[in-house]
Design a protein around this motif. Sequence first.
Motif, PDB file in Angstrom:
ATOM      1  N   LYS A  39      -0.296  12.083   4.095  1.00 13.04           N
ATOM      2  CA  LYS A  39       1.143  12.081   3.838  1.00 13.04           C
ATOM      3  C   LYS A  39       1.647  13.477   3.490  1.00 13.04           C
ATOM      4  O   LYS A  39       2.742  13.881   3.899  1.00 13.04           O
ATOM      5  CB  LYS A  39       1.476  11.101   2.707  1.00 13.04           C
ATOM      6  N   THR A  85      -4.914   8.284   2.056  1.00  8.75           N
ATOM      7  CA  THR A  85      -3.532   8.413   2.520  1.00  8.75           C
ATOM      8  C   THR A  85      -2.766   9.615   1.977  1.00  8.75           C
ATOM      9  O   THR A  85      -1.919  10.175   2.686  1.00  8.75           O
ATOM     10  CB  THR A  85      -2.739   7.141   2.166  1.00  8.75           C
ATOM     11  N   LEU A  98       3.485  12.757  -6.693  1.00  7.78           N
ATOM     12  CA  LEU A  98       2.744  11.512  -6.548  1.00  7.78           C
ATOM     13  C   LEU A  98       2.760  10.788  -7.896  1.00  7.78           C
ATOM     14  O   LEU A  98       1.925  11.062  -8.764  1.00  7.78           O
ATOM     15  CB  LEU A  98       1.300  11.797  -6.117  1.00  7.78           C
ATOM     16  N   GLN A 153       0.826  -1.198   0.000  1.00  4.40           N
ATOM     17  CA  GLN A 153       0.000   0.000   0.000  1.00  4.40           C
ATOM     18  C   GLN A 153       0.867   1.258   0.000  1.00  4.40           C
ATOM     19  O   GLN A 153       0.582   2.236  -0.698  1.00  4.40           O
ATOM     20  CB  GLN A 153      -0.931  -0.010   1.207  1.00  4.40           C
ATOM     21  N   GLN A 154       1.930   1.225   0.809  1.00  2.95           N
ATOM     22  CA  GLN A 154       2.824   2.383   0.852  1.00  2.95           C
ATOM     23  C   GLN A 154       3.479   2.623  -0.498  1.00  2.95           C
ATOM     24  O   GLN A 154       3.623   3.763  -0.954  1.00  2.95           O
ATOM     25  CB  GLN A 154       3.893   2.165   1.930  1.00  2.95           C
ATOM     26  N   LEU A 155       3.887   1.513  -1.146  1.00  2.00           N
ATOM     27  CA  LEU A 155       4.551   1.644  -2.444  1.00  2.00           C
ATOM     28  C   LEU A 155       3.570   2.015  -3.549  1.00  2.00           C
ATOM     29  O   LEU A 155       3.964   2.616  -4.551  1.00  2.00           O
ATOM     30  CB  LEU A 155       5.248   0.321  -2.797  1.00  2.00           C
ATOM     31  N   SER A 156       2.297   1.659  -3.374  1.00  2.00           N
ATOM     32  CA  SER A 156       1.306   1.958  -4.408  1.00  2.00           C
ATOM     33  C   SER A 156       0.852   3.408  -4.364  1.00  2.00           C
ATOM     34  O   SER A 156       0.263   3.907  -5.313  1.00  2.00           O
ATOM     35  CB  SER A 156       0.094   1.037  -4.261  1.00  2.00           C
ATOM     36  N   VAL A 157       1.108   4.086  -3.244  1.00  2.00           N
ATOM     37  CA  VAL A 157       0.744   5.504  -3.121  1.00  2.00           C
ATOM     38  C   VAL A 157       1.960   6.267  -2.592  1.00  2.00           C
ATOM     39  O   VAL A 157       1.971   6.743  -1.459  1.00  2.00           O
ATOM     40  CB  VAL A 157      -0.456   5.700  -2.178  1.00  2.00           C
ATOM     41  N   PRO A 158       3.005   6.412  -3.409  1.00  2.00           N
ATOM     42  CA  PRO A 158       4.236   7.036  -2.925  1.00  2.00           C
ATOM     43  C   PRO A 158       4.242   8.561  -3.089  1.00  2.00           C
ATOM     44  O   PRO A 158       4.328   9.078  -4.200  1.00  2.00           O
ATOM     45  CB  PRO A 158       5.309   6.402  -3.814  1.00  2.00           C
ATOM     46  N   VAL A 159       4.107   9.277  -2.003  1.00  2.00           N
ATOM     47  CA  VAL A 159       4.255  10.730  -2.040  1.00  2.00           C
ATOM     48  C   VAL A 159       5.732  11.037  -1.788  1.00  2.00           C
ATOM     49  O   VAL A 159       6.250  10.778  -0.706  1.00  2.00           O
ATOM     50  CB  VAL A 159       3.378  11.420  -0.981  1.00  2.00           C
ATOM     51  N   ILE A 160       6.407  11.576  -2.814  1.00  2.00           N
ATOM     52  CA  ILE A 160       7.857  11.781  -2.736  1.00  2.00           C
ATOM     53  C   ILE A 160       8.175  13.266  -2.600  1.00  2.00           C
ATOM     54  O   ILE A 160       7.934  14.040  -3.539  1.00  2.00           O
ATOM     55  CB  ILE A 160       8.547  11.227  -4.001  1.00  2.00           C
ATOM     56  N   GLU A 179       4.486  15.547   5.586  1.00  2.00           N
ATOM     57  CA  GLU A 179       5.746  15.958   4.952  1.00  2.00           C
ATOM     58  C   GLU A 179       5.840  17.474   4.784  1.00  2.00           C
ATOM     59  O   GLU A 179       6.852  17.986   4.304  1.00  2.00           O
ATOM     60  CB  GLU A 179       5.883  15.287   3.581  1.00  2.00           C
TER      61      GLU A 179
END
Length: 286
Positions: free
Chosen positions: A199, A195, A178, A162-169, A203
């Motif tokens: 996030k 999420t 995103l 789930q974390q990898l499928s919605v990565p806010v960088i 951040e």
Amino acid sequence: MSLTNQSIYQYVMEQAPSITKNWFTIKDGEVGSIYSKNASPSVENLLKKQHTYTIQTVISAFLEDESIFAKNLEQWANKVAKSRVELGTPVHEVLQALSITRQVIWDSIEQFILDHNNVPTALLLQWSSKFHFTFDRLTNQFTTMYHAFTNQKFHSQQELIQQLSVPVIPITESIGVLPLVGDIDSLRAKLILETVPVKCKEEGINHLFIDLSGISSIDTMVLHELMKLIKILSFIGIESTISGLSPDTAQMITTLGISLGNVPTYSTLKQALSFQQEHTKIKPLS
């Protein structure tokens, strides 16, 4: 040696090395299994230690203090079940190995009986009942803990996915990206809505670039969920920019009459970030 439960315990513990040796001779798992004849030396060493531990756990039921066995059983099940889950060993392979262990320990007890002539039948039945009932408890406790650790591992993997499928960088102190990749179904769309805003706030992001270039296909559901996300972000003071819009997607937006409002759109993420950098004074993260 007197014929008591304690004497069975002492005898089996003395025979533990040979019992484990017999187990290694009999066991023969499939290729790639930790129980195969070609297992690595490190795995063999682990199995040798754990098999001795298994013998000690089972035979401790013959001690006068039941609490000793109960404690040993709990510790054994936790340690061995966790180890098998981490090694990815199927439960049926473990149960087969435990079945062999049951047999080799009982063979040792039978040898003890043969070494002592005229053991009363009542005592034989008592030992047999205690041993097999104990081993059933061992197996049941193992499968319970194996199931618990498997579920724990599954949930941890799901959280990671789930974390990898919605990565806010974060790319600067206040700007994030995103990058959406793959298919977006209703479950993932819900996850994004739940999420991403959280996030972004965590951040300290106040401008989010939503890149759609990695999405394999975009339908009306995806577009409507995207609009919901942008609206939610605006409600909490976060600006949005969309990049990666294909001509087909742009045409779909027009056909459906979906309004992007004042949300800037770019064909590529590179163009969007370049424009942002030219018109604002931003510092990249160090």
